[in-house]
Design an enzyme around this catalytic site. Structure first.
Site, PDB file in Angstrom:
ATOM      1  N   ASP A 340       0.863  -1.177   0.000  1.00 57.13           N
ATOM      2  CA  ASP A 340       0.000   0.000   0.000  1.00 57.13           C
ATOM      3  C   ASP A 340       0.900   1.228   0.000  1.00 57.13           C
ATOM      4  O   ASP A 340       1.878   1.289   0.732  1.00 57.13           O
ATOM      5  CB  ASP A 340      -0.891  -0.024   1.238  1.00 57.13           C
ATOM      6  CG  ASP A 340      -1.979   1.028   1.164  1.00 57.13           C
ATOM      7  OD1 ASP A 340      -3.075   0.689   0.704  1.00 57.13           O
ATOM      8  OD2 ASP A 340      -1.712   2.176   1.557  1.00 57.13           O
ATOM      9  N   LEU A 341       0.590   2.205  -0.848  1.00 57.04           N
ATOM     10  CA  LEU A 341       1.450   3.379  -0.933  1.00 57.04           C
ATOM     11  C   LEU A 341       1.208   4.294   0.264  1.00 57.04           C
ATOM     12  O   LEU A 341       0.075   4.456   0.702  1.00 57.04           O
ATOM     13  CB  LEU A 341       1.173   4.145  -2.218  1.00 57.04           C
ATOM     14  CG  LEU A 341       1.383   3.354  -3.491  1.00 57.04           C
ATOM     15  CD1 LEU A 341       1.074   4.207  -4.702  1.00 57.04           C
ATOM     16  CD2 LEU A 341       2.816   2.842  -3.563  1.00 57.04           C
ATOM     17  N   ASP A 383      -4.785   2.515  -4.034  1.00 59.57           N
ATOM     18  CA  ASP A 383      -3.333   2.370  -4.078  1.00 59.57           C
ATOM     19  C   ASP A 383      -2.903   1.078  -3.400  1.00 59.57           C
ATOM     20  O   ASP A 383      -1.844   0.993  -2.819  1.00 59.57           O
ATOM     21  CB  ASP A 383      -2.668   3.579  -3.402  1.00 59.57           C
ATOM     22  CG  ASP A 383      -3.110   3.727  -1.959  1.00 59.57           C
ATOM     23  OD1 ASP A 383      -4.120   3.112  -1.587  1.00 59.57           O
ATOM     24  OD2 ASP A 383      -2.446   4.435  -1.206  1.00 59.57           O
TER      25      ASP A 383
END
Ligand code: C2E
Ligand code: CA
Ligand code: CA
Length: 748
Positions: A340-341, A383
């Site tokens: 996950d960003l 994301d």
């Protein structure tokens, strides 16, 4: 023409002049269209303009003959001019941008069907009689045949291009085709009348040429508004491709049906009819095959993320389910890596969704490079990415390591250089847990990823059973989704909003000590959120929500008010400890910040040196210029600026040189290995020396033991902060600490 239904010489001349005049708008509009367009589309109209000019010249010459000689010889040089138009038209049509994804076989078959039908129609009506009567005037016959045959060629190409043209070009192409069809009718009429010596300028057949010229002019005007719509990922053939090849076929059928039967039994008719039957059958076959392929493409797209082309959740789950069955039956080891960003929402909010999309595409590309062939890389939403790795723990960790490595490079996004960090979690299904469910494996990888996010951990977080417990305590939900979704997260957000409004968030202070004199030289304010049950949430647990839901401004305001109030209280009690506050990276681009801080200080009668602003070099979001201006104003007013978490980011060294700052705080992870790794120590020493050359104070963070404290002092660091020197404490407790005379023991 219609009124003076005769072939009087005056009508002929007027008629010829009208034709010359009619070519002019055509040439002008085609030239204008070619000027506004570019590339292939420009060449379309250049060709048309040349063709029309040729035709106009032919017309001028034949008018001359008509006026001077009262007779137009046939064939003559005028025919060379006239024939330039079909040549130009063919060239123009071939320049039309067509949709390359369409089947060439089908286009080819369409061409045969159209050409065959048109040939059939004109053979039975005009060509066959001409052929029979052609006899003595051979050259004239051949030339007069060239006109209808050239028209068949033009119309065939037009039909085929029309079928495959993208929607934006269809209107001008249709008009052009209609114009060509008008020409074809007139040419055929001319050929027929000429062969029977009945033609003279001003005949009713001339109307086709006039209409053709006008249609071409309109087509040129329409071309200027034509849109390019190249981005269709799934090229759907237009309706034209459905009826186009059959319309001329129907036409030919009707025309042929009106002819006497013996004519239809002539060899050319039989041959072409046979060819048409074969072509139609083959086209049918091709169309069915194309449909099958289309269905396959659609099915494939249903399993993939349209933006990045990665597998989507459906495909990922299917593959995972399959792999889990193999795991159960054949003890196949597999792992799920959840990625996950961090702060993706910041990018979206500050730089726009298009840049956000670009970033996701770039991330997808890098992730794909990390995985091996048989692994599944998926985008599960927003994301959030996942990789299914088939293989043992070593393999999974190698993939994880590669992911960490590929994010070391900043992303180049429309002029912005962005360093993005992912949070990475890994969970395994191996021989230790034979009957793990797919869902549970995913949940574990997410829990590990979420734990990495909270700890701002830069490596690959491997799942351990405590992680679920930690989540359940704070979120009452097994695995809160990182984008803040889920009922529990919404509930938490509601409470957080309330806490911010009611100023329930508090600050604790962690002291900083001069490493030479052991004097307390400052205190950093750290946010806490006390809960009703007496527990306290740390910033990592609620700051992501603050960032995501636009509460940053309010929280910063609250932190500054509290910190300065506490600093004032300390001063009134007789100690002058500068207070440091942490600011969110986006606040630094807020040009009103310096004035707000200056006023807050002045209101309390505090000196600007009492305040230090800490910013992370994590993410300047390409707003480096704005940030620099804010920093310069802060310093200009005497407020100190510190770069936080130094050494955890990427472009750190250049920031030291380029940004106006006073202090650099070396990150805990940066100094973590100096005790055991001489090279790490050398790097720290070099950075300290560089910082000193640039006249910066070096603060070392997260010092937890005496050995590290000793070494960082030897390496030349100026100020120390960490559990070894002192835990974060309440403002009252900090005052007590500060009032104690420096014993000299704390810092050693
Ligand atoms: P930071 O600015 O790097 O703050 C230092 C963090 O390291 C603090 O965690 C502190 O408790 C912890 N720490 C201090 N000494 C040691 C040590 O010897 N060992 C270890 N393992 N940890 C140590 P905390 O309070 O959880 O804060 C975490 C982060 O949250 C901060 O990192 C900062 O980035 C952010 N933060 C905290 N307060 C605020 C605030 O008021 N505003 C903003 N914008 N961010 C804040
Ligand atoms: Ca800090
Ligand atoms: Ca820090």
């Amino acid at each position: 023409m219609v009124a003076a239904w005769s072939l009087s010489p005056t009508v002929s001349v007027v008629n010829d002049l009208i034709f010359i005049a009619l070519t002019i708008p055509g040439i002008v509009f085609a030239a204008l269209a070619s000027r506004t367009l570019s590339g292939r589309r420009r060449m379309v109209w250049v060709s048309i303009a040349i063709g029309l000019a040729g035709w106009g010249i032919g017309q001028v010459i034949s008018t001359y003959y008509e006026v001077a000689l009262h007779h137009v010889p046939f064939p003559s040089v005028a025919d060379a001019g006239f024939l330039l138009l079909p040549v130009g038209a063919c060239a123009a049509l071939l320049f039309f941008p067509v949709d390359r994804s369409q089947s060439r076989t089908r286009l080819f078959l369409d061409g045969i069907i159209v050409a065959g039908s048109l040939f059939l129609a004109s053979w039975v009506t005009i060509l066959e009689p001409l052929w029979v009567s052609g006899g003595p005037r051979r050259l004239a016959f051949v030339i007069s045949m060239i006109y209808p045959l050239a028209d068949i060629l033009v119309l065939t190409i037009a039909a085929v291009v029309l079928v495959s043209a993208s929607a934006g070009h269809r209107l001008s192409l249709m008009l052009l085709t209609a114009g060509a069809a008008c020409f074809a009718l007139s040419d055929s009429g001319f050929a027929y009348l000429d062969a029977t010596d009945a033609y003279g300028s001003g005949n009713i057949t001339d109307i086709g040429w006039a209409a053709g010229l006008l249609l071409i002019s309109v087509a040129a005007v329409a071309a200027r508004d034509g849109q390019d719509d190249e981005r269709d990922s799934l090229a759907l053939p237009g309706w034209t491709s459905v009826w186009m090849p059959y319309a001329p076929l129907l036409f030919a059928g009707i025309v042929a049906a009106a002819q006497p039967v013996p004519l239809l039994k002539t060899p050319p008719v039989l041959l072409v009819t046979g060819l048409l039957v074969v072509a139609v059958l083959a086209r049918q076959f091709v169309a069915v095959r194309e449909n099958r392929r289309l269905v396959a493409t659609v099915a494939d797209q249903a399993m993939h993320d349209p933006l990045t082309g990665l597998a989507n959740r459906a495909l990922f789950n299917e593959r995972l389910e399959h792999a889990m069955q193999l795991h159960e039956r054949e003890a196949l080891s597999l792992a799920v890596v959840s990625i996950d960003l961090n702060d993706f929402k910041l990018v979206n909010d500050n730089l726009g969704h298009l840049v956000g999309d670009d970033l996701l595409v770039g991330v997808a590309r890098r992730l794909r490079d990390c995985a091996r062939k048989g692994d599944t890389v998926a985008r599960l939403g927003g994301d959030e990415f996942s990789i299914l790795v088939v293989g043992g723990a070593a393999m999974a960790e190698r993939v994880g390591g590669r992911i960490v490595a590929v994010f070391e490079e900043p992303f180049q996004l429309s002029g912005h250089e962005l360093l993005m960090r992912p949070s990475i979690g890994l969970a395994m299904a191996d021989s230790d847990n034979p009957d793990l469910a797919a869902e549970e494996l995913l949940r574990r990888a997410d829990a590990a990823m979420y734990s990495a996010k909270r700890a701002r951990f830069r490596g690959v977080q491997i799942y351990n059973p405590d992680m679920h417990l930690a989540d359940e305590q704070h979120f009452d939900a097994p695995a809160p989704t990182p984008d803040g979704g889920g009922a529990a997260a919404v509930h938490l957000l509601g409470r957080l909003r309330q806490a911010v409004d009611n100023a329930e968030l508090t600050l604790v202070y962690q002291p900083k000590f001069d490493l030479r004199t052991a004097e307390m030289v400052g205190a950093e304010g750290l946010l806490r959120w006390p809960q009703l049950d007496g527990s306290v949430l740390g910033p990592e647990e609620f700051l992501p929500l603050v960032r995501r839901h636009g509460l940053m401004g309010l929280v910063t305001e609250l932190v500054i008010t509290r910190a300065l109030d506490d600093a004032l209280a300390w001063r009134q009690a007789g100690v002058d400890v500068p207070v440091a506050v942490n600011l969110f990276a986006p606040s630094m681009a807020n040009s009103g910040l310096p004035a707000t801080l200056v006023k807050a200080l002045a209101d309390r009668g505090l000196r600007p040196e009492s305040l230090v602003v800490e910013i992370t070099e994590d993410l300047f979001l390409g707003r480096l210029e704005q940030t620099r201006m804010v920093l310069e104003q802060l310093r200009h007013n005497g407020i100190r600026v510190a770069i936080d978490d130094f050494g955890s980011g990427y472009s750190a060294l250049s920031y030291l040189r380029d940004l106006p700052i006073d202090e650099v705080k070396l990150d805990r992870n940066f100094i973590a290995s100096i005790l055991v790794d001489a090279r790490a120590a050398a790097v720290v020493r070099a950075v300290v020396e560089l910082a000193h050359v640039l006249d910066l104070t070096v603060v070392v963070e997260g010092v937890e033991d005496a050995a590290t404290a000793k070494l960082v002092r030897e390496l030349g660091c100026d100020v120390g902060q960490g559990f070894y020197y002192g835990q974060p404490v309440s403002p009252e407790e900090l005052l007590r600490l500060a009032q104690r005379p420096a014993s000299g023991t704390t810092a050693q």
